[in-house]
Design a protein around this motif. Structure first.
Motif, PDB file in Angstrom:
ATOM      1  N   GLY A   1       0.791  -1.333  -0.013  1.00  0.00           N
ATOM      2  CA  GLY A   1      -0.220  -0.040  -0.359  1.00  0.00           C
ATOM      3  C   GLY A   1       0.654   1.145  -0.197  1.00  0.00           C
ATOM      4  N   ILE A   2       2.406   0.924  -0.052  1.00  0.00           N
ATOM      5  CA  ILE A   2       3.135   2.111  -0.134  1.00  0.00           C
ATOM      6  C   ILE A   2       3.393   3.027  -1.865  1.00  0.00           C
ATOM      7  CG2 ILE A   2       5.357   3.232  -0.453  1.00  0.00           C
ATOM      8  CD1 ILE A   2       5.771   0.779   1.699  1.00  0.00           C
ATOM      9  N   SER A   3       2.444   3.727  -1.744  1.00  0.00           N
ATOM     10  CA  SER A   3       1.964   4.031  -3.011  1.00  0.00           C
ATOM     11  C   SER A   3       3.717   5.346  -3.886  1.00  0.00           C
ATOM     12  CB  SER A   3       0.836   5.315  -2.778  1.00  0.00           C
ATOM     13  OG  SER A   3       0.827   6.561  -2.429  1.00  0.00           O
ATOM     14  N   HIS A   4       3.472   6.144  -2.816  1.00  0.00           N
ATOM     15  CA  HIS A   4       4.191   7.288  -3.084  1.00  0.00           C
ATOM     16  C   HIS A   4       5.930   6.499  -2.709  1.00  0.00           C
ATOM     17  CE1 HIS A   4       6.331  10.819  -4.068  1.00  0.00           C
ATOM     18  NE2 HIS A   4       7.106  11.032  -3.185  1.00  0.00           N
ATOM     19  N   PHE A   5       6.693   6.333  -4.272  1.00  0.00           N
ATOM     20  CA  PHE A   5       8.082   5.859  -4.089  1.00  0.00           C
ATOM     21  C   PHE A   5       8.990   6.250  -5.618  1.00  0.00           C
ATOM     22  CE2 PHE A   5       5.708   2.194  -5.785  1.00  0.00           C
ATOM     23  CZ  PHE A   5       6.890   1.678  -6.434  1.00  0.00           C
ATOM     24  N   GLY A   6       9.501   6.342  -5.451  1.00  0.00           N
ATOM     25  CA  GLY A   6      10.299   6.767  -6.261  1.00  0.00           C
ATOM     26  C   GLY A   6      11.917   5.966  -6.743  1.00  0.00           C
ATOM     27  N   ILE A   7      12.754   6.094  -7.880  1.00  0.00           N
ATOM     28  CA  ILE A   7      14.036   5.134  -7.718  1.00  0.00           C
ATOM     29  C   ILE A   7      15.047   5.868  -8.498  1.00  0.00           C
ATOM     30  CG2 ILE A   7      12.880   3.235  -8.589  1.00  0.00           C
ATOM     31  CD1 ILE A   7      13.350   2.635 -11.608  1.00  0.00           C
ATOM     32  N   LEU A   8      16.111   6.069  -8.354  1.00  0.00           N
ATOM     33  CA  LEU A   8      17.489   6.107  -8.944  1.00  0.00           C
ATOM     34  C   LEU A   8      17.940   5.783 -10.214  1.00  0.00           C
ATOM     35  CD1 LEU A   8      20.336   7.086  -7.051  1.00  0.00           C
ATOM     36  CD2 LEU A   8      18.590   8.512  -7.612  1.00  0.00           C
TER      37      LEU A   8
ATOM     38  N   HIS B   1      14.591   9.458 -11.252  1.00  0.00           N
ATOM     39  CA  HIS B   1      15.415  10.591 -10.787  1.00  0.00           C
ATOM     40  C   HIS B   1      17.024  10.020 -10.932  1.00  0.00           C
ATOM     41  CE1 HIS B   1      12.543  12.292  -8.684  1.00  0.00           C
ATOM     42  NE2 HIS B   1      12.458  10.811  -7.575  1.00  0.00           N
ATOM     43  N   ARG B   2      17.053  10.650 -12.617  1.00  0.00           N
ATOM     44  CA  ARG B   2      18.901  10.592 -12.708  1.00  0.00           C
ATOM     45  C   ARG B   2      19.862  10.945 -12.493  1.00  0.00           C
ATOM     46  NH1 ARG B   2      17.913   8.204 -18.224  1.00  0.00           N
ATOM     47  NH2 ARG B   2      15.728   7.629 -18.446  1.00  0.00           N
ATOM     48  N   VAL B   3      20.840   9.824 -12.596  1.00  0.00           N
ATOM     49  CA  VAL B   3      22.283  10.358 -11.592  1.00  0.00           C
ATOM     50  C   VAL B   3      23.294   9.764 -12.305  1.00  0.00           C
ATOM     51  CG1 VAL B   3      21.323  10.029  -8.937  1.00  0.00           C
ATOM     52  CG2 VAL B   3      22.208   7.669  -9.864  1.00  0.00           C
ATOM     53  N   PRO B   4      24.967  10.308 -12.435  1.00  0.00           N
ATOM     54  CA  PRO B   4      25.349   9.826 -13.029  1.00  0.00           C
ATOM     55  C   PRO B   4      25.928   8.185 -13.047  1.00  0.00           C
ATOM     56  CG  PRO B   4      26.396  11.740 -12.520  1.00  0.00           C
ATOM     57  CD  PRO B   4      24.859  11.888 -11.809  1.00  0.00           C
TER      58      PRO B   4
ATOM     59  N   ILE C   1      25.820  10.685  -2.491  1.00  0.00           N
ATOM     60  CA  ILE C   1      25.476  10.614  -0.777  1.00  0.00           C
ATOM     61  C   ILE C   1      24.131  12.248  -1.057  1.00  0.00           C
ATOM     62  CG2 ILE C   1      25.822  11.289   1.234  1.00  0.00           C
ATOM     63  CD1 ILE C   1      27.374   8.646   1.117  1.00  0.00           C
ATOM     64  N   ALA C   2      25.366  13.003  -1.458  1.00  0.00           N
ATOM     65  CA  ALA C   2      24.404  14.320  -0.709  1.00  0.00           C
ATOM     66  C   ALA C   2      23.669  15.178  -1.849  1.00  0.00           C
ATOM     67  CB  ALA C   2      25.702  15.873  -0.779  1.00  0.00           C
ATOM     68  N   GLN C   3      23.330  14.009  -3.237  1.00  0.00           N
ATOM     69  CA  GLN C   3      22.895  14.483  -4.210  1.00  0.00           C
ATOM     70  C   GLN C   3      21.309  13.511  -4.149  1.00  0.00           C
ATOM     71  OE1 GLN C   3      24.351  12.899  -8.225  1.00  0.00           O
ATOM     72  NE2 GLN C   3      22.675  13.733  -8.876  1.00  0.00           N
ATOM     73  N   ILE C   4      21.631  12.077  -3.531  1.00  0.00           N
ATOM     74  CA  ILE C   4      20.172  11.640  -3.180  1.00  0.00           C
ATOM     75  C   ILE C   4      19.951  12.464  -1.596  1.00  0.00           C
ATOM     76  CG2 ILE C   4      19.968   9.510  -2.415  1.00  0.00           C
ATOM     77  CD1 ILE C   4      22.202   8.333  -3.081  1.00  0.00           C
ATOM     78  N   ILE C   5      20.730  12.528  -1.313  1.00  0.00           N
ATOM     79  CA  ILE C   5      19.525  13.510   0.099  1.00  0.00           C
ATOM     80  C   ILE C   5      19.258  14.392  -0.612  1.00  0.00           C
ATOM     81  CG2 ILE C   5      20.370  14.511   2.155  1.00  0.00           C
ATOM     82  CD1 ILE C   5      22.144  13.338   3.104  1.00  0.00           C
ATOM     83  N   ASN C   6      19.330  15.612  -1.182  1.00  0.00           N
ATOM     84  CA  ASN C   6      18.510  16.330  -1.765  1.00  0.00           C
ATOM     85  C   ASN C   6      17.477  15.537  -2.498  1.00  0.00           C
ATOM     86  OD1 ASN C   6      20.620  18.497  -1.063  1.00  0.00           O
ATOM     87  ND2 ASN C   6      21.621  18.004  -2.854  1.00  0.00           N
ATOM     88  N   ILE C   7      17.476  15.188  -3.096  1.00  0.00           N
ATOM     89  CA  ILE C   7      16.585  14.285  -3.941  1.00  0.00           C
ATOM     90  C   ILE C   7      15.717  14.215  -3.501  1.00  0.00           C
ATOM     91  CG2 ILE C   7      16.133  11.877  -5.836  1.00  0.00           C
ATOM     92  CD1 ILE C   7      19.084  12.663  -7.048  1.00  0.00           C
ATOM     93  N   ALA C   8      15.775  13.156  -1.882  1.00  0.00           N
ATOM     94  CA  ALA C   8      14.936  12.475  -0.883  1.00  0.00           C
ATOM     95  C   ALA C   8      14.352  13.776  -0.731  1.00  0.00           C
ATOM     96  CB  ALA C   8      15.521  11.815  -0.368  1.00  0.00           C
ATOM     97  N   LYS C   9      14.751  14.558  -0.167  1.00  0.00           N
ATOM     98  CA  LYS C   9      13.818  15.625   0.153  1.00  0.00           C
ATOM     99  C   LYS C   9      12.933  16.907  -0.959  1.00  0.00           C
ATOM    100  CE  LYS C   9      15.914  16.074   4.351  1.00  0.00           C
ATOM    101  NZ  LYS C   9      15.498  15.737   5.502  1.00  0.00           N
ATOM    102  N   GLU C  10      13.654  16.882  -1.682  1.00  0.00           N
ATOM    103  CA  GLU C  10      12.831  17.999  -2.603  1.00  0.00           C
ATOM    104  C   GLU C  10      11.987  16.941  -3.349  1.00  0.00           C
ATOM    105  OE1 GLU C  10      15.721  18.379  -5.617  1.00  0.00           O
ATOM    106  OE2 GLU C  10      17.188  20.415  -4.680  1.00  0.00           O
ATOM    107  N   ASN C  11      11.816  16.127  -2.983  1.00  0.00           N
ATOM    108  CA  ASN C  11      10.723  14.764  -3.858  1.00  0.00           C
ATOM    109  C   ASN C  11       9.619  14.677  -3.215  1.00  0.00           C
ATOM    110  OD1 ASN C  11      10.814  14.716  -6.997  1.00  0.00           O
ATOM    111  ND2 ASN C  11      13.315  14.706  -5.735  1.00  0.00           N
TER     112      ASN C  11
END
Length: 937
Positions: free
Chosen positions: A56-63, A90-93, A107-117
């Motif tokens: 029932g978890i509806s809000h998830f994303g992937i790198l 969410h695309r990363v190099p 790591i910093a990029q992943i944290i930012n992606i999580a916070k912003e989304n």
């Protein structure tokens, strides 16, 4: 059951289990408030997506890594066929970065992606940074819920040196060796507390001086405190050369104490086969070279990286077993074991469940059959399993395990040693969850409960509600399960980047397939969508699993799954045929066999010998000679009838033989399960069963059963099927009339001109004539056992005590290398060039700081290193096959992609390379074929 059936059933069960029974106690464990960002790839990413949806978890994303996405047609990962919302991708190099600086950036990029989304949790699966203490700690500091063990557990259990020390304190047996090479290196230059304090002051390191002055703390542990501070600040206080010197001394000392054992070097941050090397006896001088390879492979060559490498005794008869451990930070428990001994280059291939229930059933079966030797081994295995589960529980409690981890051991007969703990979910976790579920019950009302069957689901539960979860009860599901890793590797199990899967048959009944969504068809056209393999990450394509009431059931189901699997494509190489041969080897030998981690290479060598013999046989010539000999004994109408029969059976008999001779792994499987089909009598091959029935079984074994309307290329041809069915019907009817115990007696009766009772002489003559016609030409089938006899294939066998007898020749390194080249011939090169044997990333030196292995004008000797190819996360050093001089370097830049067969150097060999002429090849094949013909009765 197919993967689709598995997921459908899982959804039904989960509806009944978790949070949908509407009791207050169960509802408190609802997880729909969790919004995870998935930062892993492959089958575990797709599995996590499915499990989250089912929960029932509806809000998830992937790198989605740029290196990952280039693998797919139109830059579309298979998972995106079901995850269609672009704002959740969410695309990363890449996932992890090539060095410490890039890792910190990611790591910093992943944290930012999580916070912003709007993601409040991170799921790392079993790849990349799943065991990265720095990443987990950063996630925790950022207020993100890491779905996995906490940073304290990752530090105490995940780093191999810390884990070994914790194990000793918890009373867990460990392998002999050193785990503090960096501390010992530091103490050589700074041998006391005063010197350590001065070093810390010199580099401005933040170290608790009270601990440095504490007499209860050993000096080596104080050195570790200074080292930890240097890693935090990002400075080096020892050199790689100094570390190599320390480790070489440790290797020399261990070699003197254990002269019969090899020695393993292992990076503390390695895993999945990465960052490990084994030094052969007398190879301590190669320690510096191996250490640098290891550090380069795990990407810890940067300033401030922890470069510690463990030195361990390599237990030569190692069985690799692991225990699944779960915990909530207070309680810890186990869920049985897995045997992962079937591996190569530290990469697991086939993983089998090890459970109390399965061993108890096998013990009862051995006791009932009076097999005292096997009974003793199985009883010891049960005792070892119980001991390992007990130690794993204690270790989990010692490190405060608050999620899912794996306690890995090596087993040597009646001894076992803790090796490491993987603080993440394992690739093979399904092997465990198919054997056990966990029942969580209300402490105040045992009727109020729910069941968890998925370890991914359990990880989410523990991350969301860990402290509130009571210790569960494990409940058996199936006694046995097995997992085959379908990898992009060639016949010699070498990584094979590139290739396109253009078709893959659907999962069959009894098959559980985890393949990151590759098998999903186009939702509009229901057409299989092509999938391109590449070497940016690992070689795994899919995980194939089966279950059963016994290990034999499980293996037979796996064999059936692989038999029916059809995969084809362009430039495609997989280990599917290898698995078919290996699974059938165990079915034909003893399913309870206890292979060690050294089994696969000798097994491959034996398969290579089969292929070498097959290459030297001229099947067409053998058929001509057999037909000629049979026709020579007939005249007139009988000869004409016999020739007609032989002509009719030409493709019936030769097509399956040609396929078996071309596919050595499938041939190995066929020989394994048909060992009892013949007997050697005075150097001649004598069948113990009707060879036509064996032929029918062979068509089935090759998945070539007749199916009306199926492509002719994939089945027995219709006219051949008619001939075979007529013959089998004839013998079925004759069996009803003749009183014969077996095929040998059956033939004896037919050899007599005197008709048996109930059959008149005229009818008996017709029967004998029909029998002769049906058996005409079947001698050609003896080419298969003749190959086994010529190569002593059956000498590789299971002993009474379930160990495996490996003939000495199969342990010979030169033969192993030669047979690998028989299985996968190197690209045909001109005499003045050296070609790449596989595609991948090219490096011309050990590390960026080192000189090139060779440059223009350099002379090299046979066995000298020439370059490195990184393919599917492994670094493969390429050695010179002969001596010569480099004329031209054709790939001058490190870090470029090369392809299989690409010229790397123009060279002048020291000696002229002699190429066997076509006439010599033909003569050799005639000679070997003549040896086979001499074995016919």
């Amino acid at each position: 059951m197919s993967n689709e059936h598995y997921l459908q059933n899982a959804m039904i069960h989960r509806d009944r289990r978790l949070g949908r029974r509407h009791t207050n106690w169960v509802n408190q464990f609802d997880c729909t408030h969790i919004s995870p960002l998935i930062i892993c790839r492959g089958p575990i990413r797709k599995e996590a997506m499915d499990v989250f949806t089912e929960m029932g978890i509806s809000h998830f994303g992937i790198l989605l890594s740029e290196k990952d996405s280039i693998v797919y047609q139109d830059a579309l990962a298979p998972e995106l066929r079901s995850l269609t919302a672009p704002d959740r991708v969410h695309r990363v190099p890449d996932y992890t970065g090539a060095n410490k600086e890039e890792r910190d950036q990611r790591i910093a990029q992943i944290i930012n992606i999580a916070k912003e989304n709007g993601y409040n949790a991170i799921f790392a699966g079993y790849g990349f940074m799943a065991e990265d203490e720095a990443m987990v700690a950063a996630m925790e500091r950022a207020g993100l819920n890491f779905i996995g063990p906490c940073s304290r557990t990752v530090h105490d259990a995940g780093l191999k040196d810390e884990a070994k020390r914790t194990a000793l304190k918890a009373g867990v047996s460990v392998t002999p060796g050193i785990d503090n090479g960096t501390a010992l290196t530091l103490l050589k230059k700074h041998p006391d507390v005063a010197a350590l304090k001065a070093l810390a002051a010199e580099h401005g390191l933040s170290v608790d001086e009270a601990k440095l002055d504490d007499d209860s703390i050993e000096l080596a542990d104080k050195a570790d405190l200074v080292l930890a501070a240097s890693y935090i600040k990002g400075v080096d206080i020892y050199t790689v050369d100094e570390l190599c010197a320390t480790l070489t001394e440790a290797v020399d000392k261990m070699a003197a104490e254990y002269p019969a054992n090899r020695i393993r070097l292992k990076a503390i941050s390695g895993g999945g086969g990465k960052g490990q090397r084994i030094l052969g006896i007398g190879e301590s001088g190669r320690t510096p070279e191996m250490v640098r390879e290891i550090l380069n492979e795990v990407k810890t060559t940067g300033v401030g990286d922890n470069k510690n490498v463990l030195v361990e005794l390599n237990i030569e008869t190692t069985r690799h077993q692991e225990i699944q451990v779960v915990g909530n930070g207070e309680w810890s428990m186990t869920m049985g074991g897995r045997d992962c001994s079937l591996q190569m280059h530290e990469q697991k291939l086939l993983e089998v469940s090890v459970t109390v229930e399965s061993l108890e059933a096998a013990i009862e079966q051995a006791r009932a059959s009076g097999n005292a030797i096997e009974l003793k081994v199985l009883e010891q295995d049960l005792e070892t399993l119980v001991a390992m589960e007990d130690e794993a529980t204690r270790f989990g409690e010692a490190v405060g395990l608050d999620s899912v981890s794996t306690f890995e051991c090596i087993v040597d007969r009646d001894k076992h040693f803790f090796m490491e703990m993987n603080t993440r979910i394992q690739v093979e976790h399904r092997v465990t969850e198919l054997c056990y579920s966990l029942k969580f019950s209300n402490p105040d009302n045992s009727e109020d409960s729910f069941v968890v069957e998925s370890l991914v689901e359990l990880m989410v539960l523990l991350a969301a509600h860990g402290p509130k979860l009571p210790r569960p009860e494990r409940a058996p599901r199936y006694n046995d399960s097995v997992e085959a890793r379908l990898n992009a590797t060639n016949q010699a199990l070498q990584p094979s980047a590139g290739g396109v899967i253009e078709y893959w048959s659907d999962a069959v009944e009894g098959e559980i397939r985890d393949d990151q969504g590759i098998s999903l068809h186009n939702p509009d056209t229901d057409v299989f969508m092509k999938y391109t393999l590449a070497g940016a990450y690992d070689s795994n394509i899919a995980l194939l699993l089966t279950v059963g009431d016994t290990r034999l059931d499980t293996y037979e189901r796996m064999a059936e799954v692989i038999r029916q699997t059809n995969m084809r494509g362009k430039d495609l190489a997989t280990n599917l045929e290898f698995h078919y041969g290996l699974v059938n080897w165990f079915i034909g030998q003893n399913i309870n066999a206890r292979p060690t981690t050294r089994f696969i290479v000798p097994y491959l060598t034996a398969v290579g010998e089969l292929k070498q013999r097959a290459n030297n046989l001229d099947l067409g010539y053998a058929w001509q000679q057999i037909c000629k000999a049979e026709l020579a004994s007939s005249t007139g109408d009988a000869a004409a009838a016999l020739k007609s029969s032989l002509d009719l059976k030409h493709t019936l008999l030769l097509r399956p033989l040609e396929m078996l001779l071309a596919e050595p792994h499938i041939l190995a499987g066929w020989l394994s399960i048909n060992r009892d089909s013949y007997t050697m009598v005075e150097g001649k091959i004598s069948w113990n069963e009707n060879p036509l029935e064996l032929l029918d079984d062979t068509y089935h074994f090759l998945n070539m059963d007749y199916i009306s309307g199926a492509p002719a290329s994939s089945m027995i041809w219709d006219h051949d099927n008619d001939v075979l069915r007529q013959a089998l019907d004839f013998y079925a009817e004759l069996n009803n009339r003749l009183d014969a115990e077996d095929w040998i007696e059956f033939q004896s009766i037919l050899a007599s001109e005197d008709a048996p009772e109930g059959i008149n002489s005229e009818m008996w003559a017709q029967i004998r004539g029909a029998h002769a016609g049906y058996q005409a030409g079947v001698d050609i089938l003896a080419v298969l056992p003749s190959i086994a006899e010529a190569t002593a294939y059956y000498a590789l066998c299971v002993n009474d005590d379930l160990t495996i007898n490996i003939p000495e020749r199969l342990e010979d390194g030169e033969l192993q290398e030669a047979m690998a080249k028989i299985l996968v011939p190197p690209p045909v090169a001109k005499s003045d060039e050296i070609l790449a044997e596989s595609g991948g990333m090219f490096y011309g030196r050990e590390t960026p700081e080192h000189e090139l292995y060779v440059k223009e004008g350099d002379h090299f000797e046979a066995g000298d290193p020439l370059f490195i190819v990184e393919v599917m996360k492994m670094f493969n050093k390429v050695y010179a096959p002969f001596s010569g001089t480099i004329d031209t370097v054709l790939v001058e830049t490190d870090g470029v992609i090369i392809g299989k067969g690409q010229p790397i150097f123009k060279i002048t060999p020291d000696e002229k390379i002699v190429v066997e002429s076509p006439d010599d090849i033909a003569a050799r094949r005639r000679s070997v074929t003549g040896e086979f013909l001499g074995q016919l009765v």
